[in-house]
Design a protein around this motif. Sequence first.
Motif, PDB file in Angstrom:
ATOM      1  N   VAL A  50       0.771  -1.330   0.093  1.00  0.00           N
ATOM      2  CA  VAL A  50       0.002   0.002   0.000  1.00  0.00           C
ATOM      3  C   VAL A  50       1.020   1.131  -0.280  1.00  0.00           C
ATOM      4  O   VAL A  50       1.538   1.619   0.870  1.00  0.00           O
ATOM      5  CB  VAL A  50      -0.820   0.275   1.306  1.00  0.00           C
ATOM      6  N   GLU A  52     -12.281   2.239   8.890  1.00  0.00           N
ATOM      7  CA  GLU A  52     -11.506   0.952   9.321  1.00  0.00           C
ATOM      8  C   GLU A  52     -11.355   0.802  10.817  1.00  0.00           C
ATOM      9  O   GLU A  52     -10.657   1.726  11.312  1.00  0.00           O
ATOM     10  CB  GLU A  52     -10.327   0.569   8.495  1.00  0.00           C
ATOM     11  N   LEU A  94     -10.937  -4.472   5.097  1.00  0.00           N
ATOM     12  CA  LEU A  94     -11.542  -3.274   4.319  1.00  0.00           C
ATOM     13  C   LEU A  94     -10.355  -3.005   3.305  1.00  0.00           C
ATOM     14  O   LEU A  94      -9.529  -2.634   3.606  1.00  0.00           O
ATOM     15  CB  LEU A  94     -11.667  -2.216   5.139  1.00  0.00           C
ATOM     16  N   ALA A  95     -10.577  -3.292   1.919  1.00  0.00           N
ATOM     17  CA  ALA A  95      -9.607  -3.089   0.736  1.00  0.00           C
ATOM     18  C   ALA A  95     -10.439  -3.267  -0.351  1.00  0.00           C
ATOM     19  O   ALA A  95     -11.051  -4.366  -0.452  1.00  0.00           O
ATOM     20  CB  ALA A  95      -8.479  -3.760   1.191  1.00  0.00           C
ATOM     21  N   GLY A  96     -10.069  -2.641  -1.505  1.00  0.00           N
ATOM     22  CA  GLY A  96     -10.691  -2.710  -2.715  1.00  0.00           C
ATOM     23  C   GLY A  96     -11.595  -1.512  -2.813  1.00  0.00           C
ATOM     24  O   GLY A  96     -12.606  -1.463  -1.984  1.00  0.00           O
ATOM     25  N   HIS A 131     -16.119   0.249  -0.630  1.00  0.00           N
ATOM     26  CA  HIS A 131     -15.123  -0.382  -0.461  1.00  0.00           C
ATOM     27  C   HIS A 131     -15.549  -1.825  -0.197  1.00  0.00           C
ATOM     28  O   HIS A 131     -16.599  -1.717   0.024  1.00  0.00           O
ATOM     29  CB  HIS A 131     -14.423  -0.325   0.915  1.00  0.00           C
ATOM     30  N   ALA A 177      -4.273  -3.830   4.579  1.00  0.00           N
ATOM     31  CA  ALA A 177      -5.126  -2.663   4.138  1.00  0.00           C
ATOM     32  C   ALA A 177      -4.091  -1.215   3.873  1.00  0.00           C
ATOM     33  O   ALA A 177      -4.468  -0.276   3.395  1.00  0.00           O
ATOM     34  CB  ALA A 177      -6.224  -2.425   4.812  1.00  0.00           C
ATOM     35  N   VAL A 178      -2.879  -1.228   4.849  1.00  0.00           N
ATOM     36  CA  VAL A 178      -2.229  -0.294   4.858  1.00  0.00           C
ATOM     37  C   VAL A 178      -0.690  -0.377   4.827  1.00  0.00           C
ATOM     38  O   VAL A 178       0.176   0.390   4.495  1.00  0.00           O
ATOM     39  CB  VAL A 178      -2.309   0.637   6.208  1.00  0.00           C
ATOM     40  N   TYR A 223      -0.414   8.425  10.249  1.00  0.00           N
ATOM     41  CA  TYR A 223      -1.079   8.074   9.352  1.00  0.00           C
ATOM     42  C   TYR A 223      -1.123   6.480   9.001  1.00  0.00           C
ATOM     43  O   TYR A 223       0.030   5.927   9.293  1.00  0.00           O
ATOM     44  CB  TYR A 223      -0.595   8.547   8.051  1.00  0.00           C
ATOM     45  N   ILE A 275      -6.692   6.067   8.812  1.00  0.00           N
ATOM     46  CA  ILE A 275      -6.796   6.600   7.503  1.00  0.00           C
ATOM     47  C   ILE A 275      -7.816   7.703   7.256  1.00  0.00           C
ATOM     48  O   ILE A 275      -8.548   7.993   8.100  1.00  0.00           O
ATOM     49  CB  ILE A 275      -7.021   5.512   6.690  1.00  0.00           C
ATOM     50  N   ALA A 278      -3.263   9.686   1.945  1.00  0.00           N
ATOM     51  CA  ALA A 278      -4.161   8.885   1.286  1.00  0.00           C
ATOM     52  C   ALA A 278      -3.374   7.564   0.559  1.00  0.00           C
ATOM     53  O   ALA A 278      -2.138   8.239   0.215  1.00  0.00           O
ATOM     54  CB  ALA A 278      -5.323   9.626   0.206  1.00  0.00           C
ATOM     55  N   ALA A 327      -3.104   3.555  -1.613  1.00  0.00           N
ATOM     56  CA  ALA A 327      -3.961   2.717  -2.423  1.00  0.00           C
ATOM     57  C   ALA A 327      -3.127   1.496  -2.282  1.00  0.00           C
ATOM     58  O   ALA A 327      -2.099   1.337  -2.617  1.00  0.00           O
ATOM     59  CB  ALA A 327      -4.268   3.149  -3.715  1.00  0.00           C
ATOM     60  N   GLY A 328      -3.744   0.421  -2.415  1.00  0.00           N
ATOM     61  CA  GLY A 328      -3.292  -1.009  -2.372  1.00  0.00           C
ATOM     62  C   GLY A 328      -2.647  -1.276  -3.923  1.00  0.00           C
ATOM     63  O   GLY A 328      -3.602  -1.118  -4.678  1.00  0.00           O
ATOM     64  N   GLU A 331      -7.395   6.799  -7.551  1.00  0.00           N
ATOM     65  CA  GLU A 331      -8.003   6.487  -6.317  1.00  0.00           C
ATOM     66  C   GLU A 331      -7.440   7.289  -4.975  1.00  0.00           C
ATOM     67  O   GLU A 331      -8.186   7.755  -4.230  1.00  0.00           O
ATOM     68  CB  GLU A 331      -7.745   5.110  -5.943  1.00  0.00           C
TER      69      GLU A 331
HETATM   70  C1  LIG Z   1      -4.876   3.109   2.811  1.00  0.00           C
HETATM   71  C2  LIG Z   1      -5.847   3.780   2.491  1.00  0.00           C
HETATM   72  O1  LIG Z   1      -7.071   3.114   2.237  1.00  0.00           O
HETATM   73  C3  LIG Z   1      -7.129   1.472   2.641  1.00  0.00           C
HETATM   74  C4  LIG Z   1      -8.377   1.192   3.342  1.00  0.00           C
HETATM   75  C5  LIG Z   1      -9.585   0.924   2.307  1.00  0.00           C
HETATM   76  C6  LIG Z   1      -9.201   0.539   1.101  1.00  0.00           C
HETATM   77  C7  LIG Z   1      -7.991   0.605   0.402  1.00  0.00           C
HETATM   78  C8  LIG Z   1      -7.703   0.432  -0.931  1.00  0.00           C
HETATM   79  O2  LIG Z   1      -8.564   0.080  -1.783  1.00  0.00           O
HETATM   80  O3  LIG Z   1      -6.593   0.401  -1.527  1.00  0.00           O
HETATM   81  C9  LIG Z   1      -6.644   0.988   1.090  1.00  0.00           C
HETATM   82  O4  LIG Z   1      -6.323  -0.469   1.637  1.00  0.00           O
HETATM   83  C10 LIG Z   1      -6.259   5.188   2.830  1.00  0.00           C
HETATM   84  O5  LIG Z   1      -7.338   5.378   2.546  1.00  0.00           O
HETATM   85  O6  LIG Z   1      -5.240   5.746   2.748  1.00  0.00           O
END
Ligand SMILES: C=C(O[C@H]1C=CC=C(C(=O)O)[C@@H]1O)C(=O)O
Length: 474
Positions: free
Chosen positions: A235, A283, A298-300, A361, A388-389, A412, A431, A445, A447-448, A461
């Motif tokens: 991430v 989250e 929580l991811a996506g 999400h 997720a992070v 963060y 987050i 912010a 993203a994965g 994103e």
């Molecule tokens: C790392 C973050 O979101 C995470 C949580 C939900 C969805 C995420 C995603 O889809 O990438 C991230 O894993 C952020 O908001 O900074």
Amino acid sequence: MSVATPLLDRHPCSLDNSSVLHGYLLGQQRGLAPGQRCLWSFTENLGKIDPLAVFGALNVQDQVHFYGENPQRGETILAFGICQSLRISGKYRFRLAQQFAEDCFQRLVPIGNAQGRSQRPYIFCGFSFFDRSSNRNPFANSFLFLPQIQVVKTSQHCLLSWQVSLDSNTDIIDLVDFIGAMLSAIRRVQPARDNHTAPMLARAPRLTAIEVAKLSTAIASSLEEIAQQRLSKVVLATALDLDYGCRFNTAHCLQRLRQQYGDCHLFSWGNGQGDCFVGASPERLLSLHNQQLVTDALAGSAPRAADVQGDRQLGQQLLHNPKELREHQAVLDYLLQRLRALGLSPQASSLKLLKLANIQHLWTQIQAPLPPHIHPLALVEQLHPTPAVAGVPVAIAEDLIRRHETFDRNLYAAPLGWLDSEGNSEFIVGIRSALLSRNRARLYAGAGIVAGSDPLKEVAEIELKLQTLWRSLI
Ligand SMILES: C=C(O[C@H]1C=CC=C(C(=O)O)[C@@H]1O)C(=O)O
């Protein structure tokens, strides 16, 4: 886990009655051995006060504080001032934190109010993302505090607890005067007005071309490492610095976050020097009540659409997008594996969409009964940082994050929360957050990145996630 609490001193001692309080504390002080220090926690009923209104009226933003709104439990918490605290860093930080918490709870004597109520005081914890980071950061690597004042509002009541630390040198007259003045100031607080709506920055902030280029390069290089099978997910995040031209009012920011993201976990964590780390996090790292653990995978992510049909379509695409599902599965597998490694039997619910104001999400809730010998902070240590992070494997992902990100994460994506003496605890992941320092805001912010990620879409994103905070800040 249940820490032995000293026998409840049932003596109802009202903080409102200065002479009774004075007599009571004086009697307790006389009983102290030289060098002995005692901790008491007094409870008072506050009626219908909104902790956020107290935050604004008493200018809590400049004090060490924690503010949290928990939509699932309908609970709002404000804690400020330090009764006891601990500042630590390094790989043993969670264990040292556990010792500190156990020691505080063991020494603390709760004293109910006239209605026989006693509000359990919490210990508030802010652990930075990495276990070691630069001393120049506004927030300590790991900071725990037992607050002097804690206000907890639920649907039934709003209770204040005041923690008093007493030794033979404490000036009881000063202390009782201070308590009386603060309590009447809190009782006089009027409901906050909900009219702080006008953002000063008319246009949504965008990353500069240079920032986009840096991020795209980092994503491309991560994708190469993923292709070489060094890791399967990382991430990557960015920080956007904005000057709003006037000093932030954190209470107003929280007010607007409440209007826009009432379904998220709102928070503010203050260092007492004017810096506040605020956010609206979707989250939960863990929620632990009566030995029942809940955590979120929580991811996506996908944007929201203005029309119902378009929005439903985006949601369906998200639910069936193999790259987004891979991103999500990495988090789910990790959480299940980490919980099983502790001997737990986690159960995952079915995959759902979590729809927030500007983004949706993939979300799976995980539940597990928790045996009493497992401390909440042992769970935080076991779960943070989730994919997720951070990524999979964690150590390689962390190394990549350190190499590519040009800012220090500090709080963060870090675990922020509290625990009580009965083993109850709540921690969120920091987050959708921003660091507010005077008139400057640093928005974060990430993203994965997994096989199949498109650098341009990931940048879009991240820009979408940056929008969460900027609108609410002024
Ligand atoms: C790392 C973050 O979101 C995470 C949580 C939900 C969805 C995420 C995603 O889809 O990438 C991230 O894993 C952020 O908001 O900074």
